[in-house]
Design a protein around this motif. Structure first.
Motif, PDB file in Angstrom:
ATOM      1  N   GLU A 158       0.834  -1.208   0.000  1.00  0.00           N
ATOM      2  CA  GLU A 158       0.000   0.000   0.000  1.00  0.00           C
ATOM      3  C   GLU A 158       0.867   1.256   0.000  1.00  0.00           C
ATOM      4  OE1 GLU A 158      -4.113  -1.295   2.291  1.00  0.00           O
ATOM      5  OE2 GLU A 158      -2.368  -0.719   3.487  1.00  0.00           O
ATOM      6  N   LYS A 159       1.952   1.200   0.722  1.00  0.00           N
ATOM      7  CA  LYS A 159       2.892   2.337   0.784  1.00  0.00           C
ATOM      8  C   LYS A 159       3.386   2.710  -0.610  1.00  0.00           C
ATOM      9  CE  LYS A 159       7.549   3.377   2.499  1.00  0.00           C
ATOM     10  NZ  LYS A 159       8.682   2.848   3.299  1.00  0.00           N
ATOM     11  N   HIS A 160       3.487   1.705  -1.477  1.00  0.00           N
ATOM     12  CA  HIS A 160       3.959   1.943  -2.838  1.00  0.00           C
ATOM     13  C   HIS A 160       2.801   2.079  -3.836  1.00  0.00           C
ATOM     14  CE1 HIS A 160       8.232   1.447  -1.975  1.00  0.00           C
ATOM     15  NE2 HIS A 160       7.890   0.461  -1.170  1.00  0.00           N
ATOM     16  N   GLY A 161       1.593   2.267  -3.311  1.00  0.00           N
ATOM     17  CA  GLY A 161       0.454   2.564  -4.176  1.00  0.00           C
ATOM     18  C   GLY A 161      -0.273   1.378  -4.761  1.00  0.00           C
ATOM     19  N   VAL A 162       0.016   0.166  -4.311  1.00  0.00           N
ATOM     20  CA  VAL A 162      -0.662  -1.029  -4.830  1.00  0.00           C
ATOM     21  C   VAL A 162      -1.978  -1.214  -4.088  1.00  0.00           C
ATOM     22  CG1 VAL A 162      -0.523  -3.526  -5.164  1.00  0.00           C
ATOM     23  CG2 VAL A 162       1.527  -2.112  -5.438  1.00  0.00           C
ATOM     24  N   GLU A 163      -3.061  -1.417  -4.832  1.00  0.00           N
ATOM     25  CA  GLU A 163      -4.385  -1.537  -4.227  1.00  0.00           C
ATOM     26  C   GLU A 163      -5.079  -2.856  -4.536  1.00  0.00           C
ATOM     27  OE1 GLU A 163      -6.519   1.843  -5.620  1.00  0.00           O
ATOM     28  OE2 GLU A 163      -5.525   3.224  -4.237  1.00  0.00           O
ATOM     29  N   ASN A 164      -4.701  -3.510  -5.613  1.00  0.00           N
ATOM     30  CA  ASN A 164      -5.332  -4.778  -5.979  1.00  0.00           C
ATOM     31  C   ASN A 164      -4.594  -5.933  -5.298  1.00  0.00           C
ATOM     32  OD1 ASN A 164      -7.318  -3.669  -7.648  1.00  0.00           O
ATOM     33  ND2 ASN A 164      -5.903  -3.541  -9.359  1.00  0.00           N
ATOM     34  N   ILE A 165      -4.996  -6.193  -4.068  1.00  0.00           N
ATOM     35  CA  ILE A 165      -4.294  -7.152  -3.220  1.00  0.00           C
ATOM     36  C   ILE A 165      -5.250  -8.252  -2.761  1.00  0.00           C
ATOM     37  CG2 ILE A 165      -3.015  -7.427  -1.054  1.00  0.00           C
ATOM     38  CD1 ILE A 165      -2.242  -4.451  -1.281  1.00  0.00           C
ATOM     39  N   VAL A 166      -4.737  -9.473  -2.728  1.00  0.00           N
ATOM     40  CA  VAL A 166      -5.438 -10.618  -2.148  1.00  0.00           C
ATOM     41  C   VAL A 166      -4.556 -11.131  -1.010  1.00  0.00           C
ATOM     42  CG1 VAL A 166      -6.403 -12.913  -2.560  1.00  0.00           C
ATOM     43  CG2 VAL A 166      -6.455 -11.190  -4.384  1.00  0.00           C
ATOM     44  N   VAL A 167      -5.182 -11.531   0.095  1.00  0.00           N
ATOM     45  CA  VAL A 167      -4.423 -11.893   1.295  1.00  0.00           C
ATOM     46  C   VAL A 167      -4.703 -13.349   1.680  1.00  0.00           C
ATOM     47  CG1 VAL A 167      -3.968 -11.305   3.709  1.00  0.00           C
ATOM     48  CG2 VAL A 167      -4.631  -9.509   2.095  1.00  0.00           C
ATOM     49  N   HIS A 193      -7.866 -15.378   0.249  1.00  0.00           N
ATOM     50  CA  HIS A 193      -7.687 -16.692  -0.367  1.00  0.00           C
ATOM     51  C   HIS A 193      -7.555 -17.707   0.751  1.00  0.00           C
ATOM     52  CE1 HIS A 193      -6.215 -20.003  -2.728  1.00  0.00           C
ATOM     53  NE2 HIS A 193      -5.072 -20.023  -2.048  1.00  0.00           N
ATOM     54  N   LEU A 194      -8.488 -18.665   0.811  1.00  0.00           N
ATOM     55  CA  LEU A 194      -8.541 -19.628   1.910  1.00  0.00           C
ATOM     56  C   LEU A 194      -7.829 -20.932   1.579  1.00  0.00           C
ATOM     57  CD1 LEU A 194     -12.303 -19.411   3.031  1.00  0.00           C
ATOM     58  CD2 LEU A 194     -10.383 -17.941   3.714  1.00  0.00           C
ATOM     59  N   GLY A 195      -7.248 -21.515   2.597  1.00  0.00           N
ATOM     60  CA  GLY A 195      -6.646 -22.831   2.443  1.00  0.00           C
ATOM     61  C   GLY A 195      -5.936 -23.250   3.703  1.00  0.00           C
ATOM     62  N   VAL A 196      -5.747 -24.546   3.839  1.00  0.00           N
ATOM     63  CA  VAL A 196      -4.929 -25.109   4.910  1.00  0.00           C
ATOM     64  C   VAL A 196      -3.626 -25.549   4.264  1.00  0.00           C
ATOM     65  CG1 VAL A 196      -4.709 -26.951   6.622  1.00  0.00           C
ATOM     66  CG2 VAL A 196      -6.940 -25.892   6.204  1.00  0.00           C
ATOM     67  N   THR A 197      -2.522 -24.968   4.670  1.00  0.00           N
ATOM     68  CA  THR A 197      -1.263 -25.309   4.023  1.00  0.00           C
ATOM     69  C   THR A 197      -0.772 -26.673   4.504  1.00  0.00           C
ATOM     70  OG1 THR A 197       0.915 -24.449   3.420  1.00  0.00           O
ATOM     71  CG2 THR A 197       0.286 -24.230   5.717  1.00  0.00           C
ATOM     72  N   GLU A 198      -0.118 -27.393   3.595  1.00  0.00           N
ATOM     73  CA  GLU A 198       0.423 -28.719   3.949  1.00  0.00           C
ATOM     74  C   GLU A 198      -0.632 -29.572   4.640  1.00  0.00           C
ATOM     75  OE1 GLU A 198       3.304 -26.973   6.311  1.00  0.00           O
ATOM     76  OE2 GLU A 198       4.492 -26.231   4.648  1.00  0.00           O
ATOM     77  N   ALA A 199      -1.825 -29.594   4.043  1.00  0.00           N
ATOM     78  CA  ALA A 199      -2.952 -30.300   4.671  1.00  0.00           C
ATOM     79  C   ALA A 199      -2.744 -31.805   4.719  1.00  0.00           C
ATOM     80  CB  ALA A 199      -4.249 -29.981   3.931  1.00  0.00           C
ATOM     81  N   GLY A 200      -1.917 -32.334   3.802  1.00  0.00           N
ATOM     82  CA  GLY A 200      -1.606 -33.757   3.867  1.00  0.00           C
ATOM     83  C   GLY A 200      -2.105 -34.546   2.673  1.00  0.00           C
ATOM     84  N   THR A 201      -2.145 -35.848   2.834  1.00  0.00           N
ATOM     85  CA  THR A 201      -2.595 -36.735   1.774  1.00  0.00           C
ATOM     86  C   THR A 201      -4.102 -36.584   1.568  1.00  0.00           C
ATOM     87  OG1 THR A 201      -2.744 -38.489   3.421  1.00  0.00           O
ATOM     88  CG2 THR A 201      -0.745 -38.408   2.090  1.00  0.00           C
ATOM     89  N   GLU A 202      -4.608 -37.253   0.537  1.00  0.00           N
ATOM     90  CA  GLU A 202      -5.969 -36.971   0.070  1.00  0.00           C
ATOM     91  C   GLU A 202      -7.029 -37.020   1.170  1.00  0.00           C
ATOM     92  OE1 GLU A 202      -9.207 -38.467  -3.271  1.00  0.00           O
ATOM     93  OE2 GLU A 202      -7.240 -39.419  -3.155  1.00  0.00           O
TER      94      GLU A 202
END
Length: 346
Positions: A158-167, A193-202
């Protein structure tokens, strides 16, 4: 409600449909396989595809691949700001960076300038393996550290003027993931953007992702999802669609209601339910099908199904909206039921 962000021909946030994404196992520079598999993923319902950009060859391949696919490409970049610049120049619809590892603020300012001039959005965030040291030391490994680490990245852009952000704020722990997204959702209106990182096998990965993603979406948090599995990306998409369908957030494809079975069941209900699921795989027409174990209460329990079947000792009954339309002998069950499915899909 989150703000809207345009990613190529797709808009997320602001009440738009929840977008499902996955990540390719191929490099962009392997253009033949990258295009082939992306087209397959498009047919499976993928809305956004992400690729790792490891070198300049990957970045330059984006422009070629975009000619042959329909969904937006996200370029995933770490450590080299020049790859972000090249990916933007070659038509990436979105980039994913960690502002802390692209080479310092002078390099980040160049990336921010390119983002502003091109209108390309950027995803930033944190996971339990990339929490900023200052927050880790101050708060420990918890939702505040995760959230503040991501919000610091947001503030830098934001400091550099970017507004189209996904978190994003991902953890491999379901409770921590949920708490972190709840924390961030109260402090920013950028799409999440939702997700569980390294969620594991299927199996375990689908269970963990369903718990975290489902609970957040039920509370109005989240705009795009990835079910991260140590499995084929197609299985990630299948799980993502099942989550959204189960939450009634999409109205396409076939929903199957099936009995857990019990001692009253006198036919192969479980294997038949799987056969039905396989038969309608890939169908986008909205349809609800019920496969019930017995006629004691099967039609009644599934009376809102478009089409259903319930088994008995010698025959099965096929019903529509709870009303029996025919009885069939067991040896004719699949043939007759699949005929009725085909009628519903015409």
């Amino acid at each position: 409600m989150s703000k809207k962000v345009k990613i190529g021909n797709l808009t997320i946030g602001g009440g738009e449909k929840i977008a499902i994404q996955t990540m390719s196992v191929y490099r962009l520079s392997d253009t033949v396989n990258a295009i082939r598999t992306t087209k397959e993923l498009e047919r499976e319902g993928c809305d956004i595809i992400r690729f790792s950009v490891l070198d300049e060859r990957d970045a330059k391949a984006i422009s070629q691949i975009k000619k042959d696919i329909k969904i937006p490409i996200v370029a995933d970049i770490h450590f080299d700001y020049r790859l972000a610049l090249s990916s933007i120049e070659n038509g990436a619809d979105k980039i994913r960076i960690n502002p802390g590892n692209v080479g310092g603020e002078d390099k980040l300012s160049l990336v921010a300038k390119a983002l502003k001039e091109s209108g390309v959005p950027v995803r930033v965030g944190s996971n339990t393996g990339s929490i900023e040291k200052e927050f880790l030391q101050k708060y420990g490994r918890n939702e505040i550290a995760l959230g503040e680490s991501a919000l610091k990245s947001v503030s830098i852009l934001e400091k550099h003027g970017v507004e189209n952000i996904v978190v994003s704020v991902k953890a491999s722990s379901v409770p921590l993931t949920v708490k972190a997204y709840e924390y961030v959702a109260k402090r920013t209106n950028y799409p999440l953007h939702l997700g569980v990182t390294e969620a594991g096998t299927e199996y375990n990965g689908v269970v963990k992702s369903s718990m975290a993603i489902g609970s957040l979406l039920l509370n109005g948090i989240g705009d795009t999802i990835r079910v991260s599995l140590s499995a084929d990306p197609k299985k990630e998409l299948k799980a993502g669609k099942a989550i959204l369908s189960g939450l009634n957030l999409i109205n396409e494809g076939v929903k199957i209601v099936a009995c857990p079975t019990c001692g009253r069941c006198e036919w192969e209900c479980m294997s038949f339910a799987q056969a039905v699921e396989d038969y309608v795989s890939g169908v986008k027409t909205p349809l609800k099908i019920a496969v019930m174990g017995c006629v004691v209460n099967g039609p009644g329990e599934a009376q809102d199904a478009d089409l259903g079947i319930a088994g008995g000792k010698d025959c099965c009954v096929i019903f529509k909206k709870g009303e029996i339309i025919k009885k069939v002998k067991k040896e004719k069950v699949q043939e007759e039921f699949f005929k009725e499915i085909d009628k519903c899909l015409r």
